[in-house]
Design a protein around this motif. Structure first.
Motif, PDB file in Angstrom:
ATOM      1  N   ASP A 151     -23.925  12.926  18.659  1.00 21.00           N
ATOM      2  CA  ASP A 151     -24.827  12.272  17.708  1.00 21.00           C
ATOM      3  C   ASP A 151     -24.306  12.553  16.302  1.00 21.00           C
ATOM      4  N   LYS A 192     -22.617  18.224  20.791  1.00 25.74           N
ATOM      5  CA  LYS A 192     -22.683  18.223  22.255  1.00 25.74           C
ATOM      6  C   LYS A 192     -23.191  16.885  22.797  1.00 25.74           C
ATOM      7  N   THR A 193     -24.073  16.248  22.044  1.00 22.93           N
ATOM      8  CA  THR A 193     -24.610  14.948  22.480  1.00 22.93           C
ATOM      9  C   THR A 193     -23.905  13.780  21.788  1.00 22.93           C
TER      10      THR A 193
END
Length: 215
Positions: free
Chosen positions: A121, A118-119
């Motif tokens: 990363d 979601k980020t």
């Protein structure tokens, strides 16, 4: 700081830069410049480079410097298939020996993988994905398997991350679906189903890796 600590410091700094893509494959490093930057003599840097060379991350080139190595698709595939083979075997043995997996811990890794996607990363995603595999494999207490996986976990993460950086136009994070599916099967008590998921994923991912695609 003693000499052993200096070597460890140089090793950790260089390895982190290589794994996270700060030093991309093909980068040529200078032992003198590294020693100056890290504020230490060339000896601990040289010893750190020797360790990294043994792990297959760099190559010392006579009179030229230190080359950050490219991880080939074949080598990436070999490491990935070895991981999947050990994972399938571990799942088989947990069923045979009645070993109870730590489902709560596995769920934590999956949730952290999903959060990382979601980020965007990717390094966190790879770290938690590998931790999920290792947690399952470690459950059967086969020290040799654990050592094999620990020996190349960072290299596999590096290969995946470099591929991620180079292929922004394709979908990544495929291990999120894999590990979530394995987890759901295990929660339902379907260990054989979890093994089938691993084998199916391994076959589909094999061709993607060989074609330079992500996993």
């Amino acid at each position: 700081m003693n000499s052993r600590s200096l070597v460890q410091t140089a090793y950790q700094v260089l390895k982190e830069r290589i794994v996270c893509g700060s030093l991309m494959p093909g980068t040529l490093l200078s032992e003198n410049e590294l020693a100056e930057e890290l504020q230490m003599s060339r000896t601990p840097v040289r010893n750190a480079v020797t360790r990294l060379e043994a792990e297959g991350l760099v190559q010392s080139l006579k009179n030229r410097g230190i080359l950050v190595k490219e991880i080939s698709g074949k080598e990436t595939m070999d490491m990935f298939e070895t991981t999947m083979a050990m994972l399938a075997y571990a799942l088989d043995m947990t069923q045979e020996l009645g070993i109870r997996l730590n489902i709560e811990r596995l769920e934590e890794f999956v949730q952290q993988q999903i959060a990382a996607e979601k980020t965007d990363d990717y390094l966190s995603y790879m770290k938690n994905s590998m931790s999920f595999f290792k947690a399952v494999i470690s459950s059967i207490n086969n020290r040799a398997m654990i050592e094999v996986m620990e020996g190349y976990a960072d290299k596999l993460a590096m290969a995946a991350y470099i591929n991620y950086l180079r292929t922004p136009y394709v979908k990544h994070y495929s291990a999120n679906h894999l590990n979530r599916s394995i987890l759901e099967a295990l929660k339902a008590g379907d260990t054989e189903g979890a093994r089938r998921i691993v084998k199916t994923f391994n076959m589909s991912t094999r061709s993607r890796i060989m074609n330079g695609m992500p996993f």
